[in-house]
Structure formats: structure tokens, C-alpha cells
Design a protein around this motif. Structure first.
Motif, PDB file in Angstrom:
ATOM      1  N   GLY A 157     -25.154  81.067 -50.098  1.00 40.36           N
ATOM      2  CA  GLY A 157     -25.144  82.625 -49.764  1.00 40.36           C
ATOM      3  C   GLY A 157     -25.233  83.085 -48.436  1.00 40.36           C
ATOM      4  N   THR A 158     -24.569  84.219 -48.194  1.00 42.70           N
ATOM      5  CA  THR A 158     -24.811  84.550 -46.651  1.00 42.70           C
ATOM      6  C   THR A 158     -26.276  85.232 -46.410  1.00 42.70           C
ATOM      7  N   VAL A 159     -26.955  84.924 -45.550  1.00 43.08           N
ATOM      8  CA  VAL A 159     -27.979  85.455 -45.313  1.00 43.08           C
ATOM      9  C   VAL A 159     -28.423  86.860 -44.960  1.00 43.08           C
ATOM     10  N   SER A 160     -29.534  87.538 -45.195  1.00 43.82           N
ATOM     11  CA  SER A 160     -29.889  88.824 -45.209  1.00 43.82           C
ATOM     12  C   SER A 160     -29.274  89.267 -43.799  1.00 43.82           C
ATOM     13  N   GLY A 161     -28.765  90.660 -44.060  1.00 44.03           N
ATOM     14  CA  GLY A 161     -28.296  91.338 -42.932  1.00 44.03           C
ATOM     15  C   GLY A 161     -26.821  90.937 -42.602  1.00 44.03           C
ATOM     16  N   ASP A 162     -26.411  90.115 -43.046  1.00 42.47           N
ATOM     17  CA  ASP A 162     -24.980  89.593 -42.852  1.00 42.47           C
ATOM     18  C   ASP A 162     -24.017  89.855 -44.052  1.00 42.47           C
ATOM     19  N   LEU A 163     -22.825  90.511 -43.662  1.00 41.29           N
ATOM     20  CA  LEU A 163     -21.935  90.775 -44.608  1.00 41.29           C
ATOM     21  C   LEU A 163     -20.655  89.840 -44.620  1.00 41.29           C
ATOM     22  N   HIS A 164     -20.546  88.806 -43.804  1.00 41.11           N
ATOM     23  CA  HIS A 164     -19.258  87.904 -43.666  1.00 41.11           C
ATOM     24  C   HIS A 164     -19.331  86.902 -44.867  1.00 41.11           C
ATOM     25  N   ASP A 165     -18.393  87.043 -45.601  1.00 37.77           N
ATOM     26  CA  ASP A 165     -18.329  86.045 -46.545  1.00 37.77           C
ATOM     27  C   ASP A 165     -17.111  85.232 -46.489  1.00 37.77           C
ATOM     28  N   ILE A 166     -16.068  85.338 -45.889  1.00 30.94           N
ATOM     29  CA  ILE A 166     -14.917  84.592 -46.012  1.00 30.94           C
ATOM     30  C   ILE A 166     -15.272  82.971 -45.611  1.00 30.94           C
ATOM     31  N   GLY A 167     -16.024  82.629 -44.606  1.00 33.20           N
ATOM     32  CA  GLY A 167     -16.509  81.316 -44.319  1.00 33.20           C
ATOM     33  C   GLY A 167     -17.357  80.832 -45.685  1.00 33.20           C
ATOM     34  N   LYS A 168     -18.416  81.517 -46.150  1.00 37.59           N
ATOM     35  CA  LYS A 168     -19.163  81.142 -47.202  1.00 37.59           C
ATOM     36  C   LYS A 168     -18.280  80.942 -48.418  1.00 37.59           C
ATOM     37  N   ASN A 169     -17.147  81.626 -48.614  1.00 37.04           N
ATOM     38  CA  ASN A 169     -16.322  81.559 -49.944  1.00 37.04           C
ATOM     39  C   ASN A 169     -15.590  80.348 -49.639  1.00 37.04           C
ATOM     40  N   LEU A 170     -14.925  79.857 -48.593  1.00 35.68           N
ATOM     41  CA  LEU A 170     -14.333  78.715 -48.271  1.00 35.68           C
ATOM     42  C   LEU A 170     -15.109  77.623 -48.717  1.00 35.68           C
ATOM     43  N   VAL A 171     -16.083  77.590 -48.308  1.00 32.78           N
ATOM     44  CA  VAL A 171     -16.992  76.534 -48.473  1.00 32.78           C
ATOM     45  C   VAL A 171     -17.510  76.522 -50.055  1.00 32.78           C
ATOM     46  N   ALA A 172     -17.805  77.641 -50.490  1.00 32.15           N
ATOM     47  CA  ALA A 172     -18.271  77.598 -52.110  1.00 32.15           C
ATOM     48  C   ALA A 172     -16.785  76.931 -52.859  1.00 32.15           C
ATOM     49  N   MET A 173     -15.681  77.307 -52.600  1.00 34.24           N
ATOM     50  CA  MET A 173     -14.318  76.931 -53.151  1.00 34.24           C
ATOM     51  C   MET A 173     -14.345  75.383 -52.967  1.00 34.24           C
ATOM     52  N   ILE A 174     -14.302  74.977 -51.817  1.00 36.11           N
ATOM     53  CA  ILE A 174     -14.014  73.396 -51.782  1.00 36.11           C
ATOM     54  C   ILE A 174     -15.240  72.673 -52.189  1.00 36.11           C
ATOM     55  N   VAL A 175     -16.387  73.060 -52.015  1.00 36.40           N
ATOM     56  CA  VAL A 175     -17.336  72.316 -52.522  1.00 36.40           C
ATOM     57  C   VAL A 175     -17.417  72.107 -54.059  1.00 36.40           C
ATOM     58  N   GLU A 176     -16.825  73.351 -54.725  1.00 31.90           N
ATOM     59  CA  GLU A 176     -16.550  73.349 -56.292  1.00 31.90           C
ATOM     60  C   GLU A 176     -15.648  72.268 -56.399  1.00 31.90           C
ATOM     61  N   GLY A 177     -14.364  72.279 -55.629  1.00 31.50           N
ATOM     62  CA  GLY A 177     -13.308  71.458 -55.916  1.00 31.50           C
ATOM     63  C   GLY A 177     -13.682  70.090 -55.860  1.00 31.50           C
ATOM     64  N   ALA A 178     -14.783  69.681 -55.064  1.00 32.40           N
ATOM     65  CA  ALA A 178     -15.285  68.438 -54.773  1.00 32.40           C
ATOM     66  C   ALA A 178     -16.360  67.891 -56.011  1.00 32.40           C
ATOM     67  N   GLY A 179     -16.211  68.651 -56.793  1.00 34.20           N
ATOM     68  CA  GLY A 179     -17.063  68.514 -58.275  1.00 34.20           C
ATOM     69  C   GLY A 179     -18.444  68.798 -58.364  1.00 34.20           C
ATOM     70  N   TRP A 180     -18.855  69.744 -57.612  1.00 35.10           N
ATOM     71  CA  TRP A 180     -20.118  70.536 -57.636  1.00 35.10           C
ATOM     72  C   TRP A 180     -20.306  71.625 -58.291  1.00 35.10           C
ATOM     73  N   GLU A 181     -21.123  71.946 -58.917  1.00 37.12           N
ATOM     74  CA  GLU A 181     -21.323  73.529 -59.687  1.00 37.12           C
ATOM     75  C   GLU A 181     -21.807  74.280 -58.654  1.00 37.12           C
TER      76      GLU A 181
END
Ligand code: B1M
Lengths: 219, 224
Positions: free
Chosen positions: B110-134
């Protein structure tokens, strides 16, 4: 207005190594984003600001900005200050999110970058337009600065929005002083006969520790 | 195609981001079956889901990670590979539910409180998922309570915090403290443009990653 080169740079792809497929996708998504965006900007000029470059503060209509010394120094000789707010609107962001939701990360990322480029382009438009109009009256403009840049605390966006009153393009601020829609930019431009637009800001910024110092992606 | 050939072909599809037959990318594989069709075929041919996962999908993403680290490919190619991987994973979903195959672990981000930026976090989520993690993506502006609630629901999950502003990176400290107070054994990794290794150590996080691949390497090191 939207440069393919900038998009590739933000994607982290050297332009000489961009595959034709990627170039095609960027062009297609740029056209699509431009067809849904609703760029908008507003600008108000305030006369006779009180600027203290040593303390790094500026007062307009009894409201104080903690600019920090570097920005205050750049504004110092201004006889008036233009405050601006600009946005790309909410729809490009929504388009990016819809791609992400479908698992189309590359498309989502590219559209996100295009949204940022549009928002920054809106600010650029205001800046250049002012420069051109004011030149007719022998007035010059400074660089533009935004709360959050160059050690100027981002929470001064609250002061900026108070001064702009209803002229806010429908943008709202969160308690942490960020704008919604996200693809929005706010800032100030100094105006006067004796001010300079120094261009590239890192050269005059004293934030030695800044993580973004001299990074090409600096906005 | 025999089983080995099929797995090799599937590996290649994920490595080069060939999602399905209709996908125009990569041009050299135009008109060929992609990860979608080949995973279905592999299951129909009786290849064990665990073999598909271990010998084609995970291996492909390892190659992708390696090529990215060597700067032979860039973020866009990583993202199309992750998409091909996730398309293949859709066919394995029933076997994850039945417990026949397992993901590497759970990752709450998650992106921490007060912060709305999500593209970086989304990229991390997508690539971690692609690497076999839930991946459990809590979104943006996430405070301690939401992270803690999610850890309660996902026992043993690793937690990732993202921030893009110097004004919001400070919120990472209290979130790390709150999580560690409630779940001392939870592994925490932080990332985002303003943070670094020393900030991570200073606030008591367990790791720092500068990019999505760094997050994958950190996570994989926990299960190696
Ligand atoms: C858990 O494990 C992990 C591991 C790795 C992890 C991770 C977690 N999380 C991230 N990672 C890592 O992996 C990702 C992929 O590689 C990376 O994620 P990132 O999120 O870092 O990278 C993204 C994929 C791409 N990066 C980005 O999208 C941000 C790039 C920069 C240039 C940037 C952009 C593009 C924009 N901005 Co603005 N912007 C800047 C940024 C400066 C910079 N060079 O970073 C920054 C963040 N912005 C800043 C500011 C001040 C602002 N911006 C603003 C506006 C904008 C644009 C609209 C023009 C645009 C879009 C912003 C957006 N959120 O969509 C304003 C705020 C907008 C708002 N809604 O309130 C405004 C407040 C300015 C204003 N007053 O108008 C600065 C913040 C300063 C600070 N105090 O921290 C800033 C650093 C620029 C600067 N030169 O000072 C890694 O960090």
C-alpha cells in the motif's frame, strides 16, 4: 505538446532502443488520452507582495508562504505574483486505472505518464502565455515554482488555494495538501521589470541534499 | 509437442510477453499460440500444474528479472512478461484454491497515509504478482490500522510500503512501529523515490528496494 521522447525517458527506455511496437502504442495511447483529457487552468495576479529573501517568506493579502530562501530570492524583485492552478482533468487518470484493473500494466503506465505530461504542459502553457502577454508591457516573468519543490513545503498549497478562492478548476486538496485530481499542478510566477527566468532550476537551487537534484526527470 | 517442448514454448511466451494468439506483441511471434493457449494445452495434456508453474512460468520470470538487471530489457518488456505470466496463472487458479500448487507467499502492499501516488506501487504489485506471489493491494493513503487488519487476515504475509513524497515518507516510521508492535515477526520492505536503505534501517523496516525487481529479489530471498 506530448513528446514521445519524454514518455520513453519516463518509461526508462533509451530512445535508440525503443521497439516499433512500443512507439506505436505510445502514439495510440497519446491520441486516446488527448481525446479524453479536459485540461484547464486558472491564474490570478496579486500586486505588491511582501517578500523577505533572508527569512525565505512571502506575504500576499496577509497570507504568508514559507517559500524558503531560494524561491524567495528568485521572487524577490517581483512587483506582482501570479498564482496558478492547472489540471489534466480526471479522465486520463481514470483511463490509466482502467488499464491497470484489466492487468494491462504497460498501457496503464504509459497513460499515467501522458497524464503527467498534460498536467505539466498546462503549467507550461500558462507560463509561456504570461511571458508573451507581459512582454508587450515590458514586464518579465520568473521561473515557476510549486509548493513541494525546492524545499518549499507542500502544505503551502493550502494558502495558495485559499488565495485562489473559487478559481480552483474544481480541484480539491486532501488534508495532506495533495490535489485531486492527481494530475494537477499549482504554483507561482513572479512578474516585474527586473526579474529573470533562469530556466533550469537545479542550477540555482540550494537544496544540496535533494534526491531529484540534476535528475533529468525533474519537473 | 511433447511435454518438455510445450513447457519450453510456454516459458518462451512468458519471457517475451506473448499473452495469447491474438496479441500483436512480440512481432516475431505473431500468429503463434501464447501463454493463454499453451497453459490450457499443457493442463489438457496432463502436465502437473506444479510443473507448469516451476518449470515454465517461474523460470521465465527469473530470466526476465535477470535480463532487466543486466539492462538488456526495460520496464515495458517486464510488464508484458508479467501480463503473460498472470494470464497463464488464471488457468492455474483452481489448483491454488485446492492447495495442489502454492504461490511463493503473500505480499501486502500500500501507499502510506497522506500519499496518493499509486503508479509506482502498482508496478511493484504487478511485477511481484508476476513473480509468483499473491498480492494484496490495499491502495493509496493507507494507515497502520488497515495494514494491521490485512496482516490479521493474511497470516505470515510480507508487507510493502510505498511513498513518493518527503512529507509522506515520514508516515512510514509510525506504520512500521505500529505493525512491529502488533506483529513483531512481520517482514517489512519499503520503497519509493524519496526513501533509501539508510532510511529503511532508521525506521526499523527489514528491507528497501529501489525498483520492482528489487522487491522481487528481497521477497524471493525470504523463501529461498
Ligand atoms: C514496497 O517496495 C517497494 C519497492 C519499490 C518501490 C515501491 C515500493 N514504491 C515505488 N517503488 C519504486 O518502483 C517504482 C517503479 O520503478 C518507482 O516508483 P515511483 O513512484 O518512484 O516512480 C513512478 C513509476 C514514476 N514517477 C512518478 O510518477 C513521479 C515523477 C515526478 C517527476 C512527478 C510527477 C510525474 C508529477 N508531479 Co510531482 N512529481 C515528482 C516526481 C519527481 C521524480 N523524479 O520522482 C514529485 C514527487 N512531485 C513533487 C511535487 C511537489 C508535486 N508534484 C505534483 C504534480 C505532478 C504531476 C501532475 C506533474 C506529475 C504526476 C504526479 C502523479 N502522482 O501522478 C504536485 C502534486 C500533485 C497533487 N496531486 O497534489 C506537486 C505537489 C507540485 C505542485 N504543487 O503542483 C515533488 C515532491 C517533493 C517532496 N516534497 O517530496 C517531486 C519529487 C518533484 C520534485 N522535483 O520535487 C520506484 O520508486
Amino acid at each position: 505538446m506530448i513528446s514521445r521522447e519524454n514518455i520513453l525517458m519516463n518509461l526508462g527506455v533509451p530512445s535508440d532502443q525503443a521497439e516499433p511496437y512500443l512507439i506505436g502504442l505510445i502514439d495510440e495511447l497519446t491520441a486516446r488520452s488527448l481525446s479524453v483529457c479536459s485540461p484547464m487552468a486558472t491564474c490570478s495576479v496579486f500586486f505588491s507582495p511582501t517578500i523577505d529573501p533572508v527569512a525565505g517568506v512571502m506575504a500576499i493579502n496577509e497570507k504568508t508562504f514559507g517559500l524558503n530562501r531560494m524561491v524567495a530570492k528568485a521572487m524577490h524583485k517581483s512587483t506582482s505574483i501570479a498564482l496558478f492552478i492547472g489540471t489534466c482533468g480526471p479522465d486520463v487518470e481514470a483511463l490509466s486505472k482502467s488499464f491497470m484493473k484489466k492487468g494491462e500494466g504497460l498501457e496503464g503506465f504509459i497513460v499515467d505518464i501522458i497524464g503527467s505530461e498534460i498536467a505539466e504542459g498546462v503549467a507550461d502553457f500558462i507560463h509561456k502565455r504570461m511571458e508573451k502577454l507581459l512582454a508587450k508591457e515590458n514586464l518579465k516573468v520568473t521561473n515557476r515554482y510549486s509548493p513541494g519543490y525546492c524545499k518549499w513545503p507542500v502544505n503551502d498549497q493550502q494558502v495558495l488555494f485559499e488565495l485562489m478562492g473559487p478559481h480552483n478548476c474544481g480541484i480539491t486538496l486532501t488534508p495532506s495538501s495533495l490535489m485531486i485530481p492527481v494530475k494537477s499542478v499549482s504554483g507561482i510566477i513572479g512578474v516585474g521589470t527586473d526579474v529573470v527566468n533562469a530556466g533550469y532550476a537545479c542550477a540555482i537551487c540550494d537544496a544540496e541534499y535533494c534526491l531529484y537534484r540534476d535528475k533529468k526527470r525533474q519537473l | 509437442m511433447n511435454n518438455d517442448e510445450l513447457l519450453l514454448k510456454l516459458l518462451e511466451c512468458v519471457e517475451y510477453g506473448k499473452v495469447n494468439k491474438d496479441a500483436p506483441y512480440p512481432p516475431q511471434m505473431k500468429g503463434q499460440d501464447g501463454a493463454d493457449e499453451l497453459t490450457r494445452q499443457a493442463l489438457a495434456q496432463g502436465i502437473k500444474p506444479a510443473d507448469i508453474l516451476d518449470n515454465a512460468l517461474i523460470k521465465a520470470m527469473e530470466k526476465v528479472g535477470q535480463k532487466y538487471a543486466e539492462k538488456k530489457i526495460f520496464v515495458p518488456q517486464m510488464l508484458v512478461a508479467a501480463k503473460a505470466m498472470n494470464t497463464a496463472m488464471e488457468h492455474l487458479k483452481p489448483y491454488f484454491s485446492s492447495g495442489e500448487v502454492r504461490k511463493k507467499g503473500k505480499f501486502i502492499i500500500g501507499t502510506v497515509s497522506g500519499d496518493l501516488h499509486d503508479i509506482g506501487k502498482n508496478l511493484v504489485a504487478m511485477i511481484v504478482e508476476g513473480a509468483g506471489w499473491e498480492v494484496i493491494d490495499l491502495g493509496v493513503d493507507v494507515g497502520s490500522q488497515k495494514f494491521i487488519q490485512s496482516i490479521a487476515n493474511h497470516n505470515g504475509a510480507v508487507v510493502g510500503l510505498s511513498a513518493l513524497l518527503t512529507t509522506t515518507m515520514v508516515n512510514m516510521k509510525s506504520i512500521v512501529m505500529d505493525i512491529k508492535a502488533k506483529y513483531p515477526g512481520t517482514r517489512l520492505i519499503i520503497g519509493g523515490a524519496p526513501v533509501n536503505e539508510s532510511f529503511s534501517a532508521e525506521i526499523g523496516a527489514d528491507g528497501y528496494a529501489s525498483d520492482p525487481q528489487g522487491a522481487v529479489s528481497y521477497l524471493n530471498s525470504l523463501v529461498a
